[in-house]
Enzyme design. Structure first.
Site, PDB file in Angstrom:
ATOM      1  N   ASP A 122      -4.368   1.642  -0.323  1.00  0.00           N
ATOM      2  CA  ASP A 122      -4.235   0.182  -0.273  1.00  0.00           C
ATOM      3  C   ASP A 122      -5.423  -0.509   0.381  1.00  0.00           C
ATOM      4  O   ASP A 122      -5.278  -1.557   1.022  1.00  0.00           O
ATOM      5  CB  ASP A 122      -2.930  -0.222   0.451  1.00  0.00           C
ATOM      6  CG  ASP A 122      -1.717   0.391  -0.215  1.00  0.00           C
ATOM      7  OD1 ASP A 122      -1.722   0.516  -1.445  1.00  0.00           O
ATOM      8  OD2 ASP A 122      -0.761   0.754   0.507  1.00  0.00           O
ATOM      9  N   LYS A 157      -8.808  -0.940  -3.721  1.00  0.00           N
ATOM     10  CA  LYS A 157      -9.521  -0.217  -4.804  1.00  0.00           C
ATOM     11  C   LYS A 157      -9.430  -0.980  -6.125  1.00  0.00           C
ATOM     12  O   LYS A 157     -10.385  -1.015  -6.895  1.00  0.00           O
ATOM     13  CB  LYS A 157      -8.922   1.191  -4.978  1.00  0.00           C
ATOM     14  CG  LYS A 157      -9.062   2.058  -3.738  1.00  0.00           C
ATOM     15  CD  LYS A 157      -8.378   3.404  -3.917  1.00  0.00           C
ATOM     16  CE  LYS A 157      -6.875   3.330  -3.973  1.00  0.00           C
ATOM     17  NZ  LYS A 157      -6.227   2.882  -2.725  1.00  0.00           N
ATOM     18  N   GLY A 208      -0.461   1.502  -6.436  1.00  0.00           N
ATOM     19  CA  GLY A 208      -0.234   0.092  -6.739  1.00  0.00           C
ATOM     20  C   GLY A 208      -1.546  -0.605  -6.482  1.00  0.00           C
ATOM     21  O   GLY A 208      -1.956  -0.746  -5.333  1.00  0.00           O
ATOM     22  N   HIS A 209      -2.253  -0.951  -7.553  1.00  0.00           N
ATOM     23  CA  HIS A 209      -3.577  -1.561  -7.415  1.00  0.00           C
ATOM     24  C   HIS A 209      -3.497  -3.021  -7.854  1.00  0.00           C
ATOM     25  O   HIS A 209      -3.155  -3.318  -8.996  1.00  0.00           O
ATOM     26  CB  HIS A 209      -4.607  -0.800  -8.263  1.00  0.00           C
ATOM     27  CG  HIS A 209      -4.820   0.612  -7.799  1.00  0.00           C
ATOM     28  ND1 HIS A 209      -5.720   1.473  -8.378  1.00  0.00           N
ATOM     29  CD2 HIS A 209      -4.270   1.310  -6.783  1.00  0.00           C
ATOM     30  CE1 HIS A 209      -5.690   2.633  -7.747  1.00  0.00           C
ATOM     31  NE2 HIS A 209      -4.810   2.564  -6.785  1.00  0.00           N
ATOM     32  N   GLN A 223      -4.501   6.301  -4.088  1.00  0.00           N
ATOM     33  CA  GLN A 223      -4.240   6.715  -2.706  1.00  0.00           C
ATOM     34  C   GLN A 223      -5.524   6.670  -1.863  1.00  0.00           C
ATOM     35  O   GLN A 223      -6.345   5.811  -2.073  1.00  0.00           O
ATOM     36  CB  GLN A 223      -3.587   8.112  -2.660  1.00  0.00           C
ATOM     37  CG  GLN A 223      -2.179   8.147  -3.243  1.00  0.00           C
ATOM     38  CD  GLN A 223      -2.142   8.127  -4.757  1.00  0.00           C
ATOM     39  OE1 GLN A 223      -2.783   8.934  -5.400  1.00  0.00           O
ATOM     40  NE2 GLN A 223      -1.401   7.209  -5.333  1.00  0.00           N
TER      41      GLN A 223
HETATM   42  P1  GDP Z   1      -5.342  -0.639  -3.664  1.00  0.00           P
HETATM   43  O1  GDP Z   1      -4.100   0.160  -3.780  1.00  0.00           O
HETATM   44  O2  GDP Z   1      -6.414   0.060  -2.899  1.00  0.00           O
HETATM   45  O3  GDP Z   1      -5.842  -1.172  -4.981  1.00  0.00           O
HETATM   46  O4  GDP Z   1      -4.953  -1.923  -2.788  1.00  0.00           O
HETATM   47  P2  GDP Z   1      -3.626  -2.832  -2.951  1.00  0.00           P
HETATM   48  O5  GDP Z   1      -3.765  -3.677  -4.148  1.00  0.00           O
HETATM   49  O6  GDP Z   1      -2.406  -2.003  -2.805  1.00  0.00           O
HETATM   50  O7  GDP Z   1      -3.707  -3.696  -1.628  1.00  0.00           O
HETATM   51  C1  GDP Z   1      -4.816  -4.477  -1.329  1.00  0.00           C
HETATM   52  C2  GDP Z   1      -4.379  -5.947  -1.194  1.00  0.00           C
HETATM   53  O8  GDP Z   1      -5.416  -6.689  -0.609  1.00  0.00           O
HETATM   54  C3  GDP Z   1      -4.115  -6.610  -2.534  1.00  0.00           C
HETATM   55  O9  GDP Z   1      -3.103  -7.570  -2.348  1.00  0.00           O
HETATM   56  C4  GDP Z   1      -5.438  -7.307  -2.851  1.00  0.00           C
HETATM   57  O10 GDP Z   1      -5.280  -8.444  -3.697  1.00  0.00           O
HETATM   58  C5  GDP Z   1      -5.882  -7.723  -1.477  1.00  0.00           C
HETATM   59  N1  GDP Z   1      -7.340  -7.765  -1.263  1.00  0.00           N
HETATM   60  C6  GDP Z   1      -8.298  -6.927  -1.739  1.00  0.00           C
HETATM   61  N2  GDP Z   1      -9.493  -7.252  -1.194  1.00  0.00           N
HETATM   62  C7  GDP Z   1      -9.269  -8.302  -0.355  1.00  0.00           C
HETATM   63  C8  GDP Z   1     -10.105  -9.055   0.532  1.00  0.00           C
HETATM   64  O11 GDP Z   1     -11.298  -8.826   0.677  1.00  0.00           O
HETATM   65  N3  GDP Z   1      -9.483 -10.053   1.251  1.00  0.00           N
HETATM   66  C9  GDP Z   1      -8.148 -10.329   1.142  1.00  0.00           C
HETATM   67  N4  GDP Z   1      -7.633 -11.307   1.885  1.00  0.00           N
HETATM   68  N5  GDP Z   1      -7.350  -9.621   0.317  1.00  0.00           N
HETATM   69  C10 GDP Z   1      -7.895  -8.629  -0.410  1.00  0.00           C
HETATM   70  P1  IMO Z   2      -2.655   3.256  -3.723  1.00  0.00           P
HETATM   71  O1  IMO Z   2      -3.372   3.878  -4.880  1.00  0.00           O
HETATM   72  C1  IMO Z   2      -0.478   3.903   0.006  1.00  0.00           C
HETATM   73  C2  IMO Z   2       1.983   7.525   0.243  1.00  0.00           C
HETATM   74  C3  IMO Z   2       3.487   7.374   0.304  1.00  0.00           C
HETATM   75  C4  IMO Z   2       3.863   8.586   1.116  1.00  0.00           C
HETATM   76  C5  IMO Z   2       2.875   9.641   0.641  1.00  0.00           C
HETATM   77  C6  IMO Z   2       3.427  10.587  -0.421  1.00  0.00           C
HETATM   78  O2  IMO Z   2      -1.993   1.961  -4.040  1.00  0.00           O
HETATM   79  O3  IMO Z   2      -3.556   3.190  -2.533  1.00  0.00           O
HETATM   80  P2  IMO Z   2       3.988  10.311  -2.993  1.00  0.00           P
HETATM   81  O4  IMO Z   2       4.941   9.397  -3.702  1.00  0.00           O
HETATM   82  O5  IMO Z   2       2.567  10.143  -3.416  1.00  0.00           O
HETATM   83  O6  IMO Z   2       4.419  11.741  -3.009  1.00  0.00           O
HETATM   84  O7  IMO Z   2       4.074   9.851  -1.443  1.00  0.00           O
HETATM   85  O8  IMO Z   2       1.768   8.934   0.092  1.00  0.00           O
HETATM   86  N1  IMO Z   2       1.322   6.870  -0.906  1.00  0.00           N
HETATM   87  C7  IMO Z   2       0.593   5.747  -0.803  1.00  0.00           C
HETATM   88  N2  IMO Z   2       0.332   4.956   0.248  1.00  0.00           N
HETATM   89  N3  IMO Z   2      -1.038   3.630  -1.183  1.00  0.00           N
HETATM   90  C8  IMO Z   2      -0.802   4.434  -2.247  1.00  0.00           C
HETATM   91  O9  IMO Z   2      -1.438   4.279  -3.433  1.00  0.00           O
HETATM   92  C9  IMO Z   2       0.075   5.530  -2.107  1.00  0.00           C
HETATM   93  N4  IMO Z   2       0.537   6.487  -2.934  1.00  0.00           N
HETATM   94  C10 IMO Z   2       1.282   7.313  -2.186  1.00  0.00           C
HETATM   95  O10 IMO Z   2       3.846   6.167   0.934  1.00  0.00           O
HETATM   96  O11 IMO Z   2       3.598   8.357   2.479  1.00  0.00           O
HETATM   97 MG    MG Z   3      -2.053   0.040  -3.375  1.00  0.00          MG
END
Ligand code: GDP
Ligand code: IMO
Ligand code: MG
Length: 427
Positions: free
Chosen positions: A13, A16, A40-41, A223
């Site tokens: 999170d 990415k 979850g991207h 991840q």
């Molecule tokens: P990922 O799993 O690595 O793709 O990240 P997620 O989407 O799960 O979580 C990142 C969150 O931060 C999302 O809600 C993005 O829209 C938000 N985000 C990404 N870059 C930035 C940033 O530079 N500033 C802010 N405020 N939000 C950001």
């Molecule tokens: P993105 O790509 C954050 C965590 C779960 C749990 C552990 C194992 O959005 O960064 P799993 O279902 O993979 O066997 O769970 O890994 N986990 C994540 N945490 N971002 C993710 O994906 C994750 N995918 C799995 O919360 O602790």
């Molecule tokens: Mg994510």
């Protein structure tokens, strides 16, 4: 600069999705190489927000071919619903390619994931419940079902039989659950075959050929480094290799082809699920980071655990991934603190430790050693150049860069594509 890996440097999170989408317009292929719909991207384009789970974030860039590599685990029901959800919003998904060698998540994998977690009780991992671990376990146990098996009913039936033989014993005798019928699973899986057939190909051949032709290929990790099954905080990890080496095995390209490895790094730290997290905050600051940063899981909706930036982890990510660059995200979230603690080392049983301890017990005992950096109060979300940032924000970035061991080449100051300060080009 044809091949880049983009991966999470912390516990996932990090942003990415946004970073991949930003590069999507300049790359020919975006390849997911591991994980599945546990990811979850989030991608924000104008006033539109997309949450991608299985599909590579490049799917939102019209010129880009999205590829699901052999290292990914694919839940076909989720894939088809994600595709139709995007199509309803006018996104062209026709270019998608899927490796025939990718393994399938079936309903019994999701069931096993949930019952195993329940059985672990307070020792549970806090998985996403999407069947990820059991699917990778079957792959390694050589009883997995692959995408290509969907197109041969006889092979599919034999493989499902082999997989369920043992699993049904476990479900019935150990977990007191009803056995799963082979025919039911086969029928469900065959139901996806026609819809998926057109996407499936030899992605390894295709990607190597693309690289031979100097096409630009971006490998998008799911991840993060500390969730890696080999290099993360085992057993509180996912069941794949999000680290850079995973891009090679999960896409079928050799390490000599990779030119750049970009670590996505949040300006503070978050984690979802169980496991050690030295800089975790349980106070108002943690709540403030969660609220301002919108730190709620995209996949499971769980609140993310929040804490200060941890330079020990960043250094470790540089080491195990051979990072060439960092993309520092969410700097804007830190606006408004008078001073910002940054963890520069750990104290473990009275000793100062500068590198991530390989010993699990030591890591569980690690207490952060903080250095205080001065904060800033100005809104930075409109900053376009590094020099637009307040002096203290510039100093914060420079300090993180020095501690982390690789140049910070881009800075996120908001969720949108254009809310980015590019310092060095990635291409
Ligand atoms: P990922 O799993 O690595 O793709 O990240 P997620 O989407 O799960 O979580 C990142 C969150 O931060 C999302 O809600 C993005 O829209 C938000 N985000 C990404 N870059 C930035 C940033 O530079 N500033 C802010 N405020 N939000 C950001
Ligand atoms: P993105 O790509 C954050 C965590 C779960 C749990 C552990 C194992 O959005 O960064 P799993 O279902 O993979 O066997 O769970 O890994 N986990 C994540 N945490 N971002 C993710 O994906 C994750 N995918 C799995 O919360 O602790
Ligand atoms: Mg994510």
């Amino acid at each position: 600069m044809p091949a880049l890996v983009l991966l999470g440097a912390q516990w996932g999170d990090e942003g990415k999705g946004k970073a991949t989408d930003l590069l999507g317009g300049s790359v020919d292929y975006v390849v997911r190489y591991q994980g599945g719909n546990n990811a979850g991207h989030t991608v924000v384009v104008g006033d539109q927000k997309y949450a991608l789970h299985l599909l590579p974030s490049g799917i939102l860039s019209p010129g880009c071919v999205p590829v699901i590599g052999n290292g990914v685990v694919v839940d076909p029901a989720v894939l088809l619903s994600e595709l139709s959800g995007l199509e309803e919003r006018g996104v062209d998904t026709s270019k998608l390619l899927i490796s025939g060698n990718a393994h399938l998540i079936t309903p019994y994998h999701t069931t096993m994931d949930k019952v195993t977690e329940r059985f672990l009780g307070k020792r549970k991992i806090g998985t996403t419940g999407r069947g990820i671990g059991p699917t990778y376990a079957d792959k390694i146990n050589r009883v997995g079902i692959r995408v290509q098996d969907l197109f041969d009913e006889s092979i599919l039936t034999q493989k499902v039989e082999a997989a369920l033989d043992q699993k049904n014993q476990i479900l019935a005798k150990l977990y007191n659950r009803r056995a799963i019928a082979v025919e039911q699973v086969v029928e469900e899986l065959l139901g996806y075959a026609d819809a998926l057939r057109g996407y499936v190909c030899d992605t390894t051949l295709l990607l190597n050929d693309a690289l031979d032709r100097d096409k630009v290929v971006l490998f998008e990790g799911g991840q993060g480094t500390l969730l890696d099954v080999d290099h993360g905080t085992y057993p509180f990890v996912t069941s794949s290799n999000p680290t850079a080496g995973g891009a090679c095995t999960g896409a079928g390209v050799g390490p000599t082809r990779i030119d750049r490895v970009i670590g996505i790094l949040k300006a503070y730290t978050t984690r979802v699920g169980a496991g050690p997290f030295p800089t975790e905050l349980f106070d108002e600051d943690g709540e403030k980071l969660r609220t301002i940063g919108g730190e709620r899981g995209v996949t499971t909706g769980r609140d993310r655990r929040c804490g200060w930036f941890d330079a020990v982890i960043a250094r470790y990510a540089t080491r195990v991934n051979g990072l060439t660059d960092f993309f520092l995200t969410k700097l804007d979230v830190l606006t408004g603190w008078e001073s910002i603690p940054v963890c520069v080392a750990y104290e473990i049983d009275g000793r100062r430790v500068d590198e991530l301890p390989y010993n699990q017990t030591d890591f569980h005992h690690a207490k952060p050693v903080y250095e205080m950096l001065p904060g800033w109060s100005e809104d930075i979300s409109g900053a376009k150049e590094f020099s637009d940032l307040p002096k203290n924000a510039q100093a914060y970035v420079k300090a993180l860069e020095e501690m982390s061991g690789a140049p910070i080449s881009a800075i996120g100051v908001g969720p949108g594509r254009d809310e980015t300060i590019q310092i060095n080009s990635f291409l």
